[in-house]
Scaffold this motif. Structure first.
Motif, mmCIF file in Angstrom:
data_model
loop_
_atom_site.group_PDB
_atom_site.id
_atom_site.type_symbol
_atom_site.label_atom_id
_atom_site.label_comp_id
_atom_site.label_asym_id
_atom_site.label_seq_id
_atom_site.Cartn_x
_atom_site.Cartn_y
_atom_site.Cartn_z
ATOM 1 N N GLY A 194 0.800 -1.227 0.000
ATOM 2 C CA GLY A 194 0.000 0.000 0.000
ATOM 3 C C GLY A 194 0.831 1.274 0.000
ATOM 4 N N VAL A 195 2.170 1.176 -0.098
ATOM 5 C CA VAL A 195 2.999 2.395 -0.036
ATOM 6 C C VAL A 195 3.755 2.615 -1.361
ATOM 7 C CG1 VAL A 195 4.774 3.642 1.243
ATOM 8 C CG2 VAL A 195 3.191 2.154 2.470
ATOM 9 N N GLY A 196 4.765 1.855 -1.638
ATOM 10 C CA GLY A 196 5.538 2.033 -2.882
ATOM 11 C C GLY A 196 6.480 3.228 -2.810
ATOM 12 N N LEU A 197 7.192 3.473 -3.915
ATOM 13 C CA LEU A 197 8.174 4.562 -3.978
ATOM 14 C C LEU A 197 7.900 5.419 -5.211
ATOM 15 C CD1 LEU A 197 11.440 2.479 -3.396
ATOM 16 C CD2 LEU A 197 10.734 4.400 -1.964
ATOM 17 N N LYS A 198 8.015 6.743 -5.044
ATOM 18 C CA LYS A 198 7.942 7.635 -6.210
ATOM 19 C C LYS A 198 9.340 7.764 -6.809
ATOM 20 C CE LYS A 198 4.511 10.634 -4.030
ATOM 21 N NZ LYS A 198 4.867 10.688 -2.631
ATOM 22 N N LYS A 199 9.412 8.156 -8.074
ATOM 23 C CA LYS A 199 10.712 8.398 -8.705
ATOM 24 C C LYS A 199 11.475 9.450 -7.895
ATOM 25 C CE LYS A 199 12.861 9.762 -13.008
ATOM 26 N NZ LYS A 199 12.727 10.200 -14.388
ATOM 27 N N GLY A 200 12.703 9.167 -7.552
ATOM 28 C CA GLY A 200 13.533 10.123 -6.811
ATOM 29 C C GLY A 200 13.387 10.040 -5.299
ATOM 30 N N GLU A 201 12.411 9.304 -4.823
ATOM 31 C CA GLU A 201 12.172 9.232 -3.366
ATOM 32 C C GLU A 201 13.251 8.394 -2.678
ATOM 33 O OE1 GLU A 201 8.233 7.791 -2.544
ATOM 34 O OE2 GLU A 201 8.450 8.113 -0.381
ATOM 35 N N GLU A 202 13.582 8.781 -1.452
ATOM 36 C CA GLU A 202 14.579 8.008 -0.698
ATOM 37 C C GLU A 202 13.957 6.722 -0.159
ATOM 38 O OE1 GLU A 202 16.695 10.061 2.452
ATOM 39 O OE2 GLU A 202 17.925 8.270 2.847
ATOM 40 N N VAL A 203 14.694 5.627 -0.276
ATOM 41 C CA VAL A 203 14.276 4.337 0.298
ATOM 42 C C VAL A 203 14.505 4.433 1.811
ATOM 43 C CG1 VAL A 203 14.765 1.855 0.351
ATOM 44 C CG2 VAL A 203 14.937 3.119 -1.825
ATOM 45 N N LEU A 204 13.435 4.229 2.587
ATOM 46 C CA LEU A 204 13.534 4.381 4.045
ATOM 47 C C LEU A 204 12.880 3.193 4.745
ATOM 48 C CD1 LEU A 204 12.534 8.163 4.270
ATOM 49 C CD2 LEU A 204 14.831 7.214 4.615
ATOM 50 N N VAL A 205 13.589 2.634 5.704
ATOM 51 C CA VAL A 205 13.050 1.523 6.492
ATOM 52 C C VAL A 205 12.979 1.963 7.955
ATOM 53 C CG1 VAL A 205 14.003 -0.284 4.988
ATOM 54 C CG2 VAL A 205 15.358 0.576 6.924
ATOM 55 N N SER A 206 12.473 1.083 8.801
ATOM 56 C CA SER A 206 12.597 1.310 10.242
ATOM 57 C C SER A 206 13.676 0.381 10.759
ATOM 58 C CB SER A 206 11.277 1.004 10.956
ATOM 59 O OG SER A 206 11.501 1.080 12.356
ATOM 60 N N TYR A 207 14.695 0.959 11.392
ATOM 61 C CA TYR A 207 15.747 0.127 11.993
ATOM 62 C C TYR A 207 15.232 -0.523 13.288
ATOM 63 C CZ TYR A 207 19.380 2.644 9.232
ATOM 64 O OH TYR A 207 20.171 3.191 8.250
ATOM 65 N N GLY A 208 14.114 0.002 13.807
ATOM 66 C CA GLY A 208 13.612 -0.461 15.100
ATOM 67 C C GLY A 208 14.132 0.447 16.204
ATOM 68 N N LYS A 209 13.311 0.570 17.269
ATOM 69 C CA LYS A 209 13.708 1.471 18.366
ATOM 70 C C LYS A 209 14.998 1.018 19.029
ATOM 71 C CE LYS A 209 9.084 3.008 19.478
ATOM 72 N NZ LYS A 209 7.893 2.627 20.194
ATOM 73 N N GLY A 210 15.255 -0.300 19.021
ATOM 74 C CA GLY A 210 16.450 -0.851 19.673
ATOM 75 C C GLY A 210 17.735 -0.301 19.078
ATOM 76 N N PHE A 211 17.751 -0.051 17.771
ATOM 77 C CA PHE A 211 18.954 0.464 17.109
ATOM 78 C C PHE A 211 19.346 1.798 17.728
ATOM 79 C CE2 PHE A 211 21.070 3.141 13.975
ATOM 80 C CZ PHE A 211 22.001 2.294 13.399
ATOM 81 N N TRP A 212 18.338 2.695 17.863
ATOM 82 C CA TRP A 212 18.650 4.041 18.368
ATOM 83 C C TRP A 212 18.856 4.029 19.883
ATOM 84 C CZ3 TRP A 212 20.325 6.817 14.647
ATOM 85 C CH2 TRP A 212 19.825 6.636 13.360
ATOM 86 N N ALA A 213 18.096 3.173 20.587
ATOM 87 C CA ALA A 213 18.266 3.089 22.055
ATOM 88 C C ALA A 213 19.696 2.675 22.377
ATOM 89 C CB ALA A 213 17.270 2.093 22.637
ATOM 90 N N ALA A 214 20.245 1.737 21.615
ATOM 91 C CA ALA A 214 21.611 1.255 21.874
ATOM 92 C C ALA A 214 22.647 2.336 21.607
ATOM 93 C CB ALA A 214 21.897 0.035 21.008
ATOM 94 N N ARG A 215 22.284 3.356 20.836
ATOM 95 C CA ARG A 215 23.248 4.405 20.469
ATOM 96 C C ARG A 215 23.072 5.691 21.268
ATOM 97 N NH1 ARG A 215 22.641 0.713 17.139
ATOM 98 N NH2 ARG A 215 24.323 0.034 15.762
ATOM 99 N N THR A 216 22.027 5.766 22.116
ATOM 100 C CA THR A 216 21.858 6.978 22.916
ATOM 101 C C THR A 216 22.234 6.735 24.376
ATOM 102 O OG1 THR A 216 19.513 6.419 23.095
ATOM 103 C CG2 THR A 216 20.115 8.136 21.507
ATOM 104 N N SER A 217 22.330 5.446 24.774
ATOM 105 C CA SER A 217 22.609 5.175 26.194
ATOM 106 C C SER A 217 24.103 5.304 26.476
ATOM 107 C CB SER A 217 22.122 3.780 26.568
ATOM 108 O OG SER A 217 22.704 2.834 25.714
#
Ligand SMILES: C[S@@+](CC[C@H](N)C(=O)[O-])C[C@H]1O[C@@H](n2cnc3c(N)ncnc32)[C@H](O)[C@@H]1O
Length: 217
Positions: A194-217
């Protein structure tokens, strides 16, 4: 390292471009059946089919230096759609080094080079399934935790950024799939249903909250 094609434009010189996922030399043979469906109890890396090539989809995505002033990864790279990509379609394979994060896998390596990586995805995470030959010796289930790391060897999928601070939601996701011919587990990137990508759009995923939590503590 195996590769049958040149690195795509804007590839960083410090990283080895490969179009073929590599199994770490430290990967424990008794865990091969978690990453290859054809593996038998006595299989070794050499006895299994080669890992398949994953060619860069140059008509789908390209690496670009991020220059927008308000982009949180300004000055780094990102992956951008070259054309419109339908919802629920494959974008690219995520190529890297498959390694075991279990004590058995780590003990075999003098230093765990994947521990601090920002490019390490979880490929397989499950409780151990004792093989028939192990059922008498292994009674306690253990966690099998296998990653695919593109820190030092990888393809353009390693440039995919997390959506936070860039868009309201991701447009793509990582999917673990099995190669039907060679039996190997692999990671792919797909547009979300239901989403897809437009021409020129950046490919973006979710790394998950754990990725960022591990880098802010
Ligand atoms: C897998 S790499 C992504 C590719 C990276 N931009 C590059 O040029 O190699 C993950 C790193 O990209 C950066 N990054 C990705 N998404 C980000 C975001 N939403 N905000 C800030 N930094 C981000 C962070 O430095 C993170 O550790």
């Amino acid at each position: 390292m195996p590769s049958d094609e040149l690195a795509p434009p804007n590839w960083p010189l410090s990283v080895i471009y490969t179009s073929c996922t590599i199994v770490s030399p430290h990967f424990p043979s008794p865990q091969l059946h978690y990453i290859n469906r054809l593996a038998k109890p006595n299989s070794t890396l050499r006895s299994l089919p080669p890992l398949p090539l994953c060619k860069h989809p140059k008509d789908v995505a390209r690496i670009k230096l991020v220059t927008q002033p308000d982009h949180p990864a300004k000055g780094q790279n990102g992956l951008f759609a070259v054309r419109k990509v339908e919802a629920g379609a494959k974008v690219i394979d995520y190529v890297g080094v498959i390694h075991s994060r279990t004590p058995e896998g780590q003990e075999r390596a003098a230093v765990d080079e994947h521990e601090e990586s920002d490019y390490d995805l979880s490929l397989i995470r499950c409780m151990s399934v004792p093989l028939p030959s192990e059922s008498e010796t292994q009674t306690e289930p253990t966690l099998i935790d296998i990653g695919i790391d593109a820190a030092k060897h990888g393809n353009a999928a390693r440039m995919i950024n997390d959506y936070r601070g860039i868009a309201s939601k991701p447009n793509c996701e990582f999917r673990q799939v099995w190669d039907p011919v060679s039996g190997w587990a692999r990671m792919e990137v797909w547009t979300l249903p239901g989403v897809g990508l437009k021409k020129g759009e950046e490919v973006l995923v979710s790394y998950g909250k754990g990725f960022w939590a591990a880098r802010t503590s």
